[in-house]
Design a protein around this motif. Structure first.
Motif, short mmCIF file in Angstrom:
data_model
loop_
_atom_site.label_atom_id
_atom_site.label_comp_id
_atom_site.label_asym_id
_atom_site.label_seq_id
_atom_site.Cartn_x
_atom_site.Cartn_y
_atom_site.Cartn_z
N LEU A 171 -0.09 6.55 13.25
CA LEU A 171 -0.99 7.08 12.22
C LEU A 171 -1.45 6.01 11.23
CD1 LEU A 171 -2.32 9.66 10.98
CD2 LEU A 171 -0.35 9.79 9.48
N PRO A 172 -0.56 5.18 10.65
CA PRO A 172 -1.06 4.18 9.70
C PRO A 172 -2.09 3.24 10.32
CG PRO A 172 1.33 4.38 9.53
CD PRO A 172 0.91 5.17 10.72
N GLU A 189 -6.77 3.05 -1.36
CA GLU A 189 -5.55 3.77 -1.73
C GLU A 189 -5.83 5.26 -1.94
OE1 GLU A 189 -1.83 2.16 -2.67
OE2 GLU A 189 -2.95 2.13 -0.79
N GLY A 190 -7.00 5.57 -2.48
CA GLY A 190 -7.37 6.98 -2.65
C GLY A 190 -7.50 7.69 -1.32
N THR A 210 0.84 -1.19 0.00
CA THR A 210 0.00 0.00 0.00
C THR A 210 0.88 1.25 0.00
OG1 THR A 210 -0.13 0.28 2.40
CG2 THR A 210 -1.65 -1.30 1.40
N LEU A 211 0.26 2.40 0.01
CA LEU A 211 1.02 3.65 0.03
C LEU A 211 1.82 3.82 1.31
CD1 LEU A 211 -1.53 6.20 -1.51
CD2 LEU A 211 0.50 5.25 -2.57
N TRP A 212 1.47 3.08 2.37
CA TRP A 212 2.22 3.18 3.62
C TRP A 212 3.61 2.56 3.49
CZ3 TRP A 212 0.29 6.60 6.61
CH2 TRP A 212 -1.08 6.72 6.78
N GLU A 213 3.77 1.65 2.57
CA GLU A 213 5.05 0.96 2.45
C GLU A 213 6.14 1.97 2.05
OE1 GLU A 213 6.88 -3.10 0.39
OE2 GLU A 213 5.01 -2.22 -0.34
#
Length: 503
Positions: free
Chosen positions: A56-57, A87-88, A7-10
């Motif tokens: 936060l994540p 993801e958005g 995901t974008l957290w990675e």
């Protein structure tokens, strides 16, 4: 954090800090993106329930999971659509472009959720505004709010924040006609994009509301390139829908900690609070430029972020209200009195070159001084364990002493008045070899100042004088009521014989 892989957290670097929701709240362990400032950390502490650690994540993924579960159960989205929507929503948080309101972060099922978009976050490096990205953010917000309500809500609350910061960056004065054109264009684009998404949902799930027959007219042109055309296109797209899923979508709400998390400095269409803001540092409270001041043209900061009249606020409200489904509950808040952008301050100097840190009776105390040519001009205290009222009292006391020093009151007079004053905290002094014990913080501070600036040490108090239950010596005591006792009971007070006078 295996479920965050892919995901974008990675790959997002996180920093750990300890901070409370406000200066009087106990600090808690938090983790948030490396580049986010302490104001955002304090906002996260306020948004996440409890007092334990928070990342936060993990917190974001919790409310994303709730929205996806409710949306799929209600048939609003398919399992195939869920990853793209998630993801958005992650992207809006990570870019600080948008977020659900505090009620979602806190899991308050009784409150009507809202979603806020941070307007300055859509500014592009070359100076434009990401109009396409803003329209997509509006659609994502509608999907999130509809999913959180399990598709049952007919009235959603989508809004935006920090219009004042956007206008200042665009070099537009808040009380100008050009600023009102931009504000009306933003509001029209928000409504058009939100209603277009509501229309797409109606095409899939069935319309519950008819398309409006009368539409507000967006501005024909604005100083922001492309805004007028984008607003018109969004409204035309909504008008072409077979119907609406929602009766209302766009509403401006008062700010909560969500705006601070995103970095927004004003709510909705409120004017800017000023060019600077107060920040507490290790050396005291200082004024630093606001984000709007740092983005605005330097020569125009005072003009762009100065106070505005009531008439200007009403004019801005009138320009935006036609595009809102719900009028703001209250007029935009009056900004604080403006202060000039801060200039570099001279470093406070002592003969030692540092602030003195000691412990008095187990309570950490810092004494800071400022001097000119070796003459004391200013004092200040910092106390770590005391309550807000006590700290405020000490701050006010230090300001009064500093004002007196600036007007010629001698330090010796203050030493005579406040050395050996007796109140807690008191006891053993750690960190000052010249003063092993003190009857109060003021006792230590002014005897320390006497050593540094008057060239002599005062006698140490006796050990029994600094114990928690100590009383002043007989020679130092005075009666609470310095009145002569009557020689005989008064005849006019028949109940006096029932009283005892204790000497």
């Amino acid at each position: 954090m295996a479920r965050l892989d892919g995901t974008l957290w990675e790959g997002v670097a996180l920093r750990r800090t300890r901070i409370g929701a406000d200066p009087d709240a106990p600090p808690r362990a938090l983790a948030l993106p490396l580049s986010w400032e302490e104001d955002a950390a304090a906002a996260l502490a306020a948004l996440v329930p409890g007092t334990g650690p928070a990342t936060l994540p993990r917190v974001v993924e919790a409310w994303i999971a709730r929205a996806l579960e409710r949306g799929q159960k209600a048939g609003l989205l398919t399992p195939e659509e869920a990853p793209q929507l998630a993801e958005g929503w992650r992207a809006l948080i990570l870019t600080r472009r948008g977020s659900p309101g505090a009620e979602v972060w806190r899991g308050d099922a009784r409150a009507e959720p809202r979603f806020v978009l941070n307007l300055p976050a859509f500014l592009e490096p070359e100076g434009g505004f990401d109009l396409e990205g803003y329209g997509e953010a509006c659609a994502l917000a509608v999907m999130f709010l509809d999913a959180m309500s399990s598709g049952k809500a007919t009235r959603l609350r989508l809004g935006f924040a920090d219009l004042a910061g956007l206008l200042a960056t665009l070099n537009l004065a808040y009380d100008s006609a050009e600023a009102r054109q931009v504000a009306a264009g933003i509001a029209a684009l928000t409504r058009g994009a939100a209603e277009s998404q509501s229309g797409r949902l109606a095409a899939r799930l069935g319309a519950r509301e008819p398309v409006a027959l009368i539409w507000p007219t967006p501005p024909e042109s604005t100083p922001l390139p492309g805004l007028a055309a984008a607003a018109r296109a969004a409204l035309d797209s909504a008008a072409a829908a077979p119907g609406m899923r929602h009766a209302a979508l766009v509403a401006l709400a008062p700010a909560d900690a969500t705006e601070a998390l995103l970095g927004a400095e004003s709510a909705g269409i409120a004017p800017a609070p000023g060019a600077t803001r107060a920040v507490e540092t290790e050396t005291g409270i200082v004024d630093v430029p606001t984000r709007a001041a740092m983005r605005a043209p330097p020569a125009r900061v005072a003009a762009l972020l100065g106070p505005v009249s009531d008439r200007s606020r009403r004019a801005m409200l009138a320009a935006v209200t036609p595009f809102l489904h719900t009028a703001p509950a209250a007029p935009a808040a009056m900004p604080a009195a403006p202060r000039p952008a801060p200039t570099p301050r001279p470093v406070l100097r002592r003969r030692t070159g540092q602030t003195l840190h000691v412990s008095v009776g187990g309570h950490k105390v810092a004494l800071r001084t400022a001097e000119e040519d070796g003459v004391l001009k200013e004092v200040a205290f910092s106390l770590s364990k005391e309550g807000a009222n006590y700290r405020s009292l000490m701050d006010s006391f230090a300001q009064a002493v500093s004002a007196g020093l600036a007007r010629g009151v001698s330090l010796a007079e203050y030493v005579d008045a406040f050395a050996y004053t007796r109140f807690g905290p008191a006891g053993i002094v750690e960190g000052d070899p010249d003063i092993p014990r003190a009857t109060s913080v003021l006792d230590w501070a002014f005897r320390r100042l006497a050593i540094d600036y008057l060239g002599g040490a005062l006698p140490q108090p006796e050990a029994e004088d600094v114990t928690p239950d100590s009383a002043a010596r007989a020679a130092e005591q005075s009666p609470l009521l310095p009145l002569d006792l009557p020689s005989a009971p008064s005849k006019t007070l028949p109940r006096a014989r029932n009283l005892r006078i204790v000497a």
